[in-house]
Structure formats: C-alpha cells, structure tokens
Design a protein around this motif. Structure first.
Motif, PDB file in Angstrom:
ATOM      1  N   LEU A   1       0.833  -1.204   0.000  1.00  0.00           N
ATOM      2  CA  LEU A   1       0.000   0.000   0.000  1.00  0.00           C
ATOM      3  C   LEU A   1       0.875   1.265   0.000  1.00  0.00           C
ATOM      4  N   SER A   2       2.018   1.215   0.685  1.00  0.00           N
ATOM      5  CA  SER A   2       2.922   2.367   0.695  1.00  0.00           C
ATOM      6  C   SER A   2       3.401   2.667  -0.717  1.00  0.00           C
ATOM      7  N   LYS A   3       3.724   1.588  -1.432  1.00  0.00           N
ATOM      8  CA  LYS A   3       4.221   1.736  -2.792  1.00  0.00           C
ATOM      9  C   LYS A   3       3.149   2.347  -3.688  1.00  0.00           C
ATOM     10  N   ARG A   4       1.923   1.850  -3.532  1.00  0.00           N
ATOM     11  CA  ARG A   4       0.858   2.343  -4.398  1.00  0.00           C
ATOM     12  C   ARG A   4       0.504   3.792  -4.085  1.00  0.00           C
ATOM     13  N   LEU A   5       0.617   4.187  -2.819  1.00  0.00           N
ATOM     14  CA  LEU A   5       0.288   5.563  -2.465  1.00  0.00           C
ATOM     15  C   LEU A   5       1.493   6.483  -2.594  1.00  0.00           C
ATOM     16  N   GLY A   6       2.668   5.893  -2.788  1.00  0.00           N
ATOM     17  CA  GLY A   6       3.868   6.689  -2.966  1.00  0.00           C
ATOM     18  C   GLY A   6       4.317   7.377  -1.687  1.00  0.00           C
TER      19      GLY A   6
ATOM     20  N   GLY B   1      -9.313  11.002  -6.955  1.00  0.00           N
ATOM     21  CA  GLY B   1      -8.307  11.187  -7.984  1.00  0.00           C
ATOM     22  C   GLY B   1      -7.028  10.401  -7.751  1.00  0.00           C
ATOM     23  N   GLY B   2      -7.021   9.481  -6.837  1.00  0.00           N
ATOM     24  CA  GLY B   2      -5.803   8.705  -6.626  1.00  0.00           C
ATOM     25  C   GLY B   2      -6.078   7.457  -5.831  1.00  0.00           C
ATOM     26  N   PRO B   3      -5.013   6.693  -5.576  1.00  0.00           N
ATOM     27  CA  PRO B   3      -5.179   5.462  -4.814  1.00  0.00           C
ATOM     28  C   PRO B   3      -5.491   5.733  -3.349  1.00  0.00           C
ATOM     29  N   VAL B   4      -6.191   4.805  -2.750  1.00  0.00           N
ATOM     30  CA  VAL B   4      -6.605   4.922  -1.357  1.00  0.00           C
ATOM     31  C   VAL B   4      -6.304   3.595  -0.661  1.00  0.00           C
ATOM     32  N   ALA B   5      -5.736   3.678   0.519  1.00  0.00           N
ATOM     33  CA  ALA B   5      -5.518   2.464   1.300  1.00  0.00           C
ATOM     34  C   ALA B   5      -6.598   2.371   2.369  1.00  0.00           C
TER      35      ALA B   5
ATOM     36  N   VAL C   1      -6.833   5.984   4.106  1.00  0.00           N
ATOM     37  CA  VAL C   1      -5.662   6.853   3.937  1.00  0.00           C
ATOM     38  C   VAL C   1      -5.490   7.222   2.474  1.00  0.00           C
ATOM     39  N   ARG C   2      -5.356   8.500   2.205  1.00  0.00           N
ATOM     40  CA  ARG C   2      -5.034   8.906   0.842  1.00  0.00           C
ATOM     41  C   ARG C   2      -4.221  10.183   0.855  1.00  0.00           C
ATOM     42  N   ARG C   3      -3.573  10.421  -0.264  1.00  0.00           N
ATOM     43  CA  ARG C   3      -2.777  11.626  -0.396  1.00  0.00           C
ATOM     44  C   ARG C   3      -3.725  12.807  -0.579  1.00  0.00           C
ATOM     45  N   GLU C   4      -3.501  13.863   0.165  1.00  0.00           N
ATOM     46  CA  GLU C   4      -4.333  15.052   0.014  1.00  0.00           C
ATOM     47  C   GLU C   4      -3.597  16.052  -0.852  1.00  0.00           C
ATOM     48  N   ALA C   5      -3.674  15.846  -2.161  1.00  0.00           N
ATOM     49  CA  ALA C   5      -2.974  16.723  -3.093  1.00  0.00           C
ATOM     50  C   ALA C   5      -3.507  18.135  -2.944  1.00  0.00           C
TER      51      ALA C   5
END
Lengths: 255, 179
Positions: free
Chosen positions: A145-150, A175-179, A195-199
C-alpha cells in the motif's frame, strides 16, 4: 476409437468433460493432428485472455463503482444526504477558520469523511472478503500500500484498545489510490482507517490539521491531515471509543 | 455495527454481494470493450441497473449470471446505438494486419484481435474462455439457443485463430498484405 465431434473438442478445451470423455478426446487427438493443432490454439486463446485480463481483478476498485453498487439503497441515500450537509458544514466551518484558504483542497478534505464512511459501510459487512490482503501478511500489506500511495504508511496498532488488524485493501478515490486498513474487536466490531494523499494541501499553513469529526448515518468518522496525507477512521461504534482509537492512530502515525 | 446490520447478512442481502462481483464484471467488460473507461462505464451502468431491478432477481439463482445478463443487455444496446461500427472494424482490421509494431505487446495483440470479432462472437468466447461459464449458462445470459452459442464459439475461435496466426506469419506475407 470413438468418433469425436467439434462440440466435444470445445468442451475439452473448456474443461467441461468428465474423466472418461477426456480420455476419449485425447485418444482422438493423438491420431488427428489437425484437430490437435486447433485444440492447442484454442487453449492458448483462453490462456491469453487470462494473462491479458486477470490483472484487472487486482486493480484498485474505483469509488465510483462502489457508489454505483450502493446508490439506490435507502441507508445509502440517507448517508449521502447527511454527507452533503456535513460537507457544507465543513466548508463553511473552514472558511471562517483559515484566511486565504483556497476551495480545492477544502473540498477534498470535506469529501474525505464521506468517502471513508462509504468505503467503511461497503466492506465491513463482507464475511468472505473483507480485505484483499490479510494481517498474516502485514509487512507485505504495508509495503504494497505504501508503494501504491507513494508514501510510507503505517498500520496503527490498536491492540491496547482491543482491536486487531484484519488486513487491508486498495481502492481509488479523490483522484488517486486509497488504502483501507480494517480492524476487528473480539466481539466482531470493525473499524477502518482510510488513507489517501491530500494533493493540493502541500506547502500550506494548514497542511496538518487537528481532528475533525463527522457523523455519517450512524458511522463516526474522525479525520485529519498529517504531512500531505489524509486519514479518516470510521466505525459504527460509540463516539467516545472511536475518539480513543483515533487518538491512538494520530499519535502513532504522527511519529 | 447496528447501522449496517441489515446489509451484513450475506444470504438475505444480495447488495453486499454485488461488491464481490465487481472485479469480474470489470474484467469481462475490459476484454469486451475497447478501453478501460468505456469498460468501467459499462460496469457502472450494470450495477445501477442491478439495484433498480434487484427485486426481480430470484434469491437462490446465480447472482453472477444475472449480472452478466444485465451487462449483456446494456452492451447490446451500446453496439446497436453505434451502428456504423462495422466500417470502423474493417478499418481497424487493416491497421492491425498492416501495422507490425503492434506485435510488440501480446496483450494488445489479443485485445486488438478480439475487437475485430463481431460482438456476438466476442461475447461467447469471453464468457466461456475467460469467465468460465458453461455453454448452457452462456446461452441463458445471452438469451439465445444453445446451438447458437456453439456456432458462435466455433466461428469466433476459428476467426481469432486466423487473426493471431496472420500476425505470426506476418513477416512473410506483409508485403502482399500492404500492397
């Protein structure tokens, strides 16, 4: 040797024959190279389909599809109504809170509890496949999951609060991957951490936020942003207990 | 868990089971259509239709086959709506056979070749070969007699075989084909 027709050759390729029929076909193929070549090519076709399209099974599931599979249910409709009003509240609440705050990240943040609650209600009732990778492979799960979320993720440890990690899955949304990590208590109650990146929140004064709370149709959601990552803990359990879990997650992740 | 209790019983609620079928619906749609976005649109339409018609689904019957039936009906309507697609298919065929660079990727090969088949043959060989439905199940999903499934399977597999072997033999016949 038994006469074999084309229909039986297809059934052989598709694994639809019993043992006796299969042997009959194999005997026939040994003496009929043209049929044997056809059968080999048809088998190769089926293998090529699997090689080309099986990876789709493991792609993150888009939230749009989860939404589509829930849309008409009465609880889901209620959830969306509540979610809409929560979103409005969150936006207006924030407007007074930060000067110069642009709307784009605000909307994303506001959508997060709704998306998290949706992913929660979709997967927690699952008996057979609540998670994609189970806790027995926790290291692999977190690495994957770390890899997919960067971004390096942590699965918080809630054992002190009586919840064990069940596993996790990869979704896509915002708009992106979510764990999604799922935890379960001894009495079968489940909470999920989304968990997701908050761009867009990068480099802003409000990059990190304190806890916010939302109530989405019986689901308690605590959410926050920490170093560009958005976190939302969801559960259909008492708010006080959720607060303890959220505190634990916040402490462990922030470290 | 009380709020989602009603959806938490797998036998009573086919709704939570819908989720379980999404990955395979996506796989089939991806193989059936040209691109991923179109495929997910088809899956989304299928799920929406399924929720509207869920009352018509008979508990105890195969939910997966029912979902594929709904998807088939939607797909057929799409193909019909895009009627001039046949001209497009012929063009695509020439490009596929003339363009050697496509051979680099086996995946694109098989998908490109699939797209050259008539939609009804493509459906049958994918339902059977990829989704592993039996012939009678495929016939029910497509709403055609068993004999029709068998003849589409036969023609589809032979056509695909020909398309793929054309590609293998391409270096030898390429000049002829292009001219």
């Amino acid at each position: 040797m038994k006469q074999i027709n084309e229909e039986q050759l297809h059934a052989y390729v598709d694994g639809l024959l019993d043992d006796g029929q299969r042997l009959d076909v194999e005997a026939w193929l040994a003496g009929h190279p043209d049929d044997a070549a056809r059968v080999r090519d048809w088998q190769a076709q089926n293998q090529a389909f699997h090689a080309a399209f099986d990876p789709v099974l493991n792609e993150p599931m888009p939230l749009e599809l989860l939404r589509a599979s829930r849309r008409q249910t009465a609880p889901a409709r209620r959830l969306w109504r509540v979610a809409a009003s929560v979103a409005v509240l969150a936006v207006t609440g924030l407007a007074g809170y930060g000067i110069g705050l642009r709307s784009a990240p605000t909307e994303l943040i506001a959508r997060m509890p709704r998306d998290a609650a949706l992913a929660h209600v979709v997967f927690t009732p699952e008996q057979r496949h609540p998670v994609e990778v189970d806790a027995a492979h926790a290291d692999h799960l977190v690495t994957w999951l770390s890899k997919r979320l960067g971004s390096p993720l942590k699965a918080p440890d809630f054992s002190a609060q009586g919840f064990e990690l069940l596993g996790g899955r990869l979704l896509s949304g915002g708009g992106g991957p979510v764990a999604q990590f799922m935890y379960q208590s001894a009495d079968q109650r489940r909470v999920t951490l989304y968990v997701r990146r908050e761009a867009g929140s990068k480099g802003r004064d409000n990059t990190d936020t304190s806890f916010r709370h939302a109530h989405e149709n019986g689901i308690e959601v605590f959410y926050w942003i920490d170093q560009d990552m958005g976190y939302a803990l969801s559960g259909g359990i008492a708010r006080a207990e959720m607060q303890l879990l959220a505190d634990a997650a916040y402490r462990q992740i922030g470290r | 868990m009380s709020p989602s209790r009603e959806t938490g019983e797998p036998r009573v609620s086919p709704r939570s089971d819908l989720i379980e079928h999404i990955p395979r619906l996506r796989r089939y749609a991806r193989a059936l259509t040209r691109d991923a976005a179109q495929a997910d649109d088809l899956v989304q339409d299928t799920l929406e239709r399924a929720l509207v018609k869920l009352d018509l689904w008979r508990p105890g019957s195969d939910l997966r086959a029912w979902l594929f039936t709904l998807m088939h009906n939607l797909f057929v309507n799409q193909v019909r709506a895009a009627a001039p697609q046949h001209a497009e298919l012929d063009e695509a065929r020439e490009i596929a056979i003339g363009g050697g660079e496509m051979d680099a990727l086996a995946l694109r090969d098989i998908h490109a070749a699939l797209c050259l088949l008539p939609a009804e043959q493509r459906e049958v060989i994918l339902l059977v070969g990829l989704e592993q439905f039996g012939y009678a199940e495929a016939a029910r999903i497509l709403g055609v007699p068993l004999g029709t499934v068998m003849s589409r399977l036969s023609r589809g597999r032979e056509r695909l075989r020909q398309l793929l072997s054309d590609k293998v033999a391409e270096p030898a016949i390429k000049l002829k084909v292009v001219k």
